[in-house]
Design a protein around this motif. Structure first.
Motif: not given
Length: 486
Positions: A203-206, A209-210, A212-220
């Motif tokens: 998701l971060k690669a795709l 620009d988002r 920060d949102d991915i790091n906040t909302l997607v928790d592995p």
């Protein structure tokens, strides 16, 4: 016992023949002759009756020899005397390829090297080589998976990651391999954790620009062990499953030490001395094979050295490598279900020799293995003296066991030796795992050391089985290091 039985039966038969002659001829002194013929038997019954008379005085302290208490104590003394002697001084060769490789050459030597037995001997060595190859290759591939391919997969050693996740966040050792704090809901196995990490990184690669949102909302989550104590328990269970193979090696060593260093006969043909052979075979339903005895006897020193080098040392080396690889595999398993299943499944490696023996070896060789008698060590006859003692002496021994105070020896015997050995071996191999693959973190817990990629996929037998002397060549820069807890 059989000799006495045969003698009594013959005497009874002779009496019946004599009595038959008297009845046929009609002798006047038939009653007197009958009394003479059976006088010995009558006196025997009289002596038996005298022995059955209760004794109320003497060494037995007023115990009735015909009482249930007396018989129980005598039975207990005999039972424990025989069983303890067998437990301490009786050994048996493995009913497997190892036992066949030791026994068949000695039987061939004893019989003068006949071709048919030499064929079975050569087959035993062929199967032994097949067994070494199969077991060695399986252990080789397991080692390559853990040392090479797991590194290329980006996997660090599990060590104690997640051990204290129940007390997190806020507790000690709460930092996972990705640098975040554990919580009970964020602990995953390696497969789940890497899948969740892949989704987040994709998701971060795709959507760069988002980020920060991915790091906040997607928790592995974090990679960790689900149950530290279940893992230790299963390691001990695995050690139990491989103990029989270790004990077989110890018995083999005792045989090599105890038997004389001279060529003695391992095979014999024993005809019964108490009766005619054909008569004995008819009574017991024997065949000629039942009169053949196979026993462990003296072995030339050259054969002892050969068996140690070809059979015993490889067998013990395979056991050590299997135990070490099994503990490594279990310590690297994070899920409870996987740990429990693997703890039992891994023991099949040491059972390959029995599998090959049962499924591929000829019926003749297996029958010879089964017919081989147990071997009694030097002090067996001295320890197993029950047959030489009277009932009164055995009764006195039992009374001494009852009245003797508890000592250090009895207290030490309460804890089984094999169970103690299981604990020691489990501790040894688990400690070896921690020493080789883990380091102490800033918080005081045991975490994986820094991981470096191998320079290639080349992997030799020395890399697999002697890692301390032939480690895999790796890159200088690590691809993973433990994140700081600060």
């Amino acid at each position: 016992r059989e000799l006495k039985y045969a003698k009594a039966s013959l005497q009874q038969l002779l009496r019946m023949v004599e009595l038959g002659k008297i009845l046929v001829t009609g002798q006047d002194n038939a009653d007197e002759t009958y009394d003479q013929l059976y006088s010995t038997r009558a006196s025997d019954r009289s002596r038996t009756a005298q022995r059955m008379v209760p004794e109320t005085n003497g060494a037995n302290g007023g115990i009735d020899k015909n009482s249930e208490e007396f018989r129980a104590k005598i039975a207990a003394a005999k039972m424990m005397g025989i069983l303890r002697a067998k437990e301490k001084y009786r050994v048996r060769l493995d009913q497997s390829l190892y036992g066949a490789a030791i026994m068949m050459p000695q039987i061939a030597r004893s019989a003068g090297w006949p071709k048919n037995i030499c064929v079975l001997m050569c087959r035993s060595y062929i199967f032994l080589l097949v067994n070494y190859t199969v077991q060695g290759m399986i252990l080789f591939f397991i080692a390559k998976e853990e040392i090479v391919w797991d590194s290329f997969g980006g996997q660090m050693f599990l060590c104690d990651f997640g051990k204290d996740s129940g007390g997190c966040p806020g507790g000690a050792n709460c930092i996972g391999p990705s640098g975040t704090e554990y919580t009970p809901s964020r602990v995953y196995s390696w497969d789940l954790w890497t899948t969740r990490m892949y989704v987040r990184d994709s998701l971060k690669a795709l959507f760069p620009d988002r980020v920060d949102d991915i790091n906040t909302l997607v928790d592995p989550g974090e990679y960790g062990v689900e149950s530290y104590y279940c893992r230790l328990l299963c390691c001990a269970l695995f050690t139990v499953t491989v103990m029989s193979d270790l004990w077989g090696s110890i018995n083999m060593l005792w045989v090599f030490i105890d038997v004389p260093n001279k060529a003695e006969c391992w095979v014999d043909y024993e005809e019964p001395t108490w009766a005619d052979k054909e008569h004995a075979k008819a009574i017991h339903g024997w065949t000629e094979l039942d009169l053949v005895t196979l026993k462990i006897a003296g072995m030339p020193l050259s054969w002892k050295i050969f068996n140690v080098l070809v059979v015993l040392l490889p067998k013990m080396l395979l056991w050590k490598i299997t135990a070490e690889a099994g503990i490594l595999f279990l310590m690297e398993t994070s899920g409870i279900e996987d740990i429990v299943v693997n703890s039992v499944a891994l023991a099949f490696i040491l059972q390959i020799d029995e599998l090959l023996c049962n499924e591929l070896m000829s019926d003749s060789t297996r029958a010879i293995l089964e017919k081989l008698e147990d071997y009694h060590l030097e002090n067996y006859a001295k320890e197993n003296n029950v047959e030489d003692l009277t009932d009164e002496e055995l009764y006195q021994q039992n009374e001494e066991q009852i009245n003797a105070p508890w000592g250090i020896r009895q207290l030490m015997e309460i804890f089984p030796l094999k169970l103690l050995l299981v604990f020691l071996l489990t501790w040894f191999f688990v400690d070896r795992y921690y020493t080789r693959h883990c380091v102490t973190s800033e918080a005081g817990g045991l975490v994986s050391h820094s991981m470096r990629l191998p320079l290639g996929t080349e992997f030799s037998l020395l890399n697999a089985f002697f890692q301390s002397f032939a480690p895999v060549t790796r890159e200088e820069e690590p691809f993973w290091t433990m994140p700081s807890s600060k």
